[in-house]
Design a protein around this motif. Sequence first.
Motif, PDB file in Angstrom:
ATOM      1  N   PRO A 123       0.810  -1.235   0.000  1.00  0.00           N
ATOM      2  CA  PRO A 123       0.000   0.000   0.000  1.00  0.00           C
ATOM      3  C   PRO A 123       0.842   1.284   0.000  1.00  0.00           C
ATOM      4  O   PRO A 123       0.530   2.242  -0.716  1.00  0.00           O
ATOM      5  N   ALA A 124       1.908   1.293   0.797  1.00  0.00           N
ATOM      6  CA  ALA A 124       2.765   2.493   0.847  1.00  0.00           C
ATOM      7  C   ALA A 124       3.413   2.736  -0.513  1.00  0.00           C
ATOM      8  O   ALA A 124       3.533   3.883  -0.964  1.00  0.00           O
ATOM      9  N   GLU A 125       3.802   1.645  -1.174  1.00  0.00           N
ATOM     10  CA  GLU A 125       4.398   1.789  -2.505  1.00  0.00           C
ATOM     11  C   GLU A 125       3.360   2.301  -3.500  1.00  0.00           C
ATOM     12  O   GLU A 125       3.631   3.208  -4.285  1.00  0.00           O
ATOM     13  N   ALA A 126       2.130   1.732  -3.417  1.00  0.00           N
ATOM     14  CA  ALA A 126       1.080   2.130  -4.366  1.00  0.00           C
ATOM     15  C   ALA A 126       0.802   3.632  -4.266  1.00  0.00           C
ATOM     16  O   ALA A 126       0.518   4.291  -5.266  1.00  0.00           O
ATOM     17  N   LYS A 127       0.885   4.183  -3.052  1.00  0.00           N
ATOM     18  CA  LYS A 127       0.537   5.595  -2.880  1.00  0.00           C
ATOM     19  C   LYS A 127       1.707   6.564  -3.067  1.00  0.00           C
ATOM     20  O   LYS A 127       1.487   7.762  -3.192  1.00  0.00           O
ATOM     21  N   ASN A 128       2.924   6.082  -3.043  1.00  0.00           N
ATOM     22  CA  ASN A 128       4.055   7.019  -3.003  1.00  0.00           C
ATOM     23  C   ASN A 128       5.099   6.891  -4.099  1.00  0.00           C
ATOM     24  O   ASN A 128       5.847   7.839  -4.343  1.00  0.00           O
ATOM     25  N   VAL A 129       5.210   5.699  -4.712  1.00  0.00           N
ATOM     26  CA  VAL A 129       6.358   5.495  -5.597  1.00  0.00           C
ATOM     27  C   VAL A 129       6.169   6.198  -6.941  1.00  0.00           C
ATOM     28  O   VAL A 129       5.235   5.915  -7.682  1.00  0.00           O
ATOM     29  N   THR A 130       7.036   7.158  -7.193  1.00  0.00           N
ATOM     30  CA  THR A 130       7.112   7.862  -8.480  1.00  0.00           C
ATOM     31  C   THR A 130       8.581   7.866  -8.879  1.00  0.00           C
ATOM     32  O   THR A 130       9.438   7.440  -8.092  1.00  0.00           O
ATOM     33  N   GLU A 131       8.871   8.382 -10.057  1.00  0.00           N
ATOM     34  CA  GLU A 131      10.276   8.435 -10.457  1.00  0.00           C
ATOM     35  C   GLU A 131      11.070   9.322  -9.497  1.00  0.00           C
ATOM     36  O   GLU A 131      12.207   9.000  -9.138  1.00  0.00           O
ATOM     37  N   ASP A 132      10.465  10.419  -9.026  1.00  0.00           N
ATOM     38  CA  ASP A 132      11.189  11.303  -8.107  1.00  0.00           C
ATOM     39  C   ASP A 132      11.473  10.607  -6.772  1.00  0.00           C
ATOM     40  O   ASP A 132      12.571  10.706  -6.223  1.00  0.00           O
ATOM     41  N   PHE A 133      10.458   9.884  -6.257  1.00  0.00           N
ATOM     42  CA  PHE A 133      10.626   9.098  -5.027  1.00  0.00           C
ATOM     43  C   PHE A 133      11.833   8.157  -5.181  1.00  0.00           C
ATOM     44  O   PHE A 133      12.695   8.061  -4.302  1.00  0.00           O
ATOM     45  N   VAL A 134      11.857   7.463  -6.323  1.00  0.00           N
ATOM     46  CA  VAL A 134      12.918   6.483  -6.574  1.00  0.00           C
ATOM     47  C   VAL A 134      14.290   7.167  -6.616  1.00  0.00           C
ATOM     48  O   VAL A 134      15.268   6.675  -6.049  1.00  0.00           O
ATOM     49  N   ARG A 135      14.357   8.331  -7.250  1.00  0.00           N
ATOM     50  CA  ARG A 135      15.647   9.040  -7.335  1.00  0.00           C
ATOM     51  C   ARG A 135      16.124   9.485  -5.946  1.00  0.00           C
ATOM     52  O   ARG A 135      17.290   9.321  -5.586  1.00  0.00           O
ATOM     53  N   VAL A 136      15.200  10.035  -5.152  1.00  0.00           N
ATOM     54  CA  VAL A 136      15.570  10.511  -3.806  1.00  0.00           C
ATOM     55  C   VAL A 136      16.009   9.331  -2.924  1.00  0.00           C
ATOM     56  O   VAL A 136      17.047   9.386  -2.256  1.00  0.00           O
ATOM     57  N   GLY A 137      15.223   8.249  -2.945  1.00  0.00           N
ATOM     58  CA  GLY A 137      15.558   7.073  -2.135  1.00  0.00           C
ATOM     59  C   GLY A 137      16.865   6.434  -2.583  1.00  0.00           C
ATOM     60  O   GLY A 137      17.645   5.940  -1.763  1.00  0.00           O
TER      61      GLY A 137
END
Length: 474
Positions: A123-137
């Motif tokens: 659920p957390a991934e479904a609501k938050n994962v975007t390309e920007d999220f991935v780059r920051v993480g």
Amino acid sequence: MITRLGISIILAFSVFAFATGASAQRRKTMVDLIIRGGTVVTMDGSHRVIEDGAIAVKAGRVVAVDYTKAIDGRYAAREVINAAGKVVIPGLINGHTHVPMTLFRGIADDLDLQEWLTKYIFPAEAKNVTEDFVRVGTRLGLAEMLRSGTTTYCDMYYFEDAIADETFKAGMRGVLGETVIDFPVADNKTYEQALAYSERFINHWRGNALIVPAIAPHAPYTVSEDHLKAARALSDRTGAPIVIHISETKREVDDSLKAKGASPVDYLNRIGFLNNRVIAAHMVWPSDGELDLLKKLGVGIVHNPQSNMKLASGVAPVPRMLRENLPVGLGTDGAASNNDLNLWEEMDSAAKLHKLISNDPKVVTAEEAFEMATIRGARALHLEKEIGSIEKGKRADIVIVDLESLNQTPSYNIYSDLVYSTKAGDVRTVIVEGRVVMRDRRLLTLNEETIKADARRYRERIVKSVGVKTVPED
Ligand SMILES: [Zn+2]
């Protein structure tokens, strides 16, 4: 008072001295970098340790490893790093990560794998994962790994092309696979889309000095037989490695026996999926016969002791894997199930966990644990010809570690020092492909303050999106 004759003698002598100095310099081979004066732990075929050793590096590769005196006599370099009083090791290899999950570090702990995945992570991934999220993480994970002496990692996540881009920019090495899974995810809504993405991704990065593009079907229980076969066919077409989770929990094995009439390993073998390009994370529950099969097929295995302990997934039969000389490396898994990306802790945990569970303190020695984080880990990723040891011809992935911290004093045995007493904070300088990416604990390719500020901003969003409890309840 100096006479004219005196002056001529001095002049003649200095010309002579200059000439001999210059010709000695000319006789030396010019290289890019020399690291000298340290204790070099090579992890070569004979596990040679060189006291007062030196390494010459040119064009990203090791050209010579020897005593400092011998290297000084043969090579000159533009850049010389003094490693006196320090230990020089091959860069550590983190064989299993989901690097952007650093942003979910500590979001939900103390749960079993299925509950943790289905109630929190998915659920957390479904609501938050975007390309920007991935780059920051990813930048957060890269900084954490480089600071702790990891130079290569093997990853599977979404928007893997952005992960590869960040990894390349940070100057780190990665075996990186786009996760393909039989439900819609952040970047690809169907399996076909994910497979097409993977093919583009592989073609884009193939041949890059730092990035080995891979294909990453999530697990045999989340990807159908046809889709697993399609992933294998893509690997056959491109030569790309396959990264997958296999046999992580007892429940996975029981469910597979019920649904398919075979354990995960037997099932994957039956459908022709396994070969010497597969990198299998976990392998906690294989039978003895399955280990023989994996050895015969050349499947790489990555042991994740802290993640397996935290999710109570079980204990992989690592002592037997080592006895049988299987290619088994070490991984942290994602930071949400660990909760860090620190290979020093995995080495320490691997050595101690197996002693406890086998009731035998002689299994998984410090030297074996260190080997799993270096050359044996390179074998698990099918990269042993390129990385994992400090040897002539190999890529220059080299880490300089303090040997004089309080927690390392006094020092008797180098492998004991490295596995049981050294901490991530003792890593001083990190070199990947011959390039210094951290010097005296300062990262040169990543900005730590920006990375932390970006990650904290995401924390606020994630808390709101899934209603994480941030303070303990009564
Ligand atoms: Zn994993």
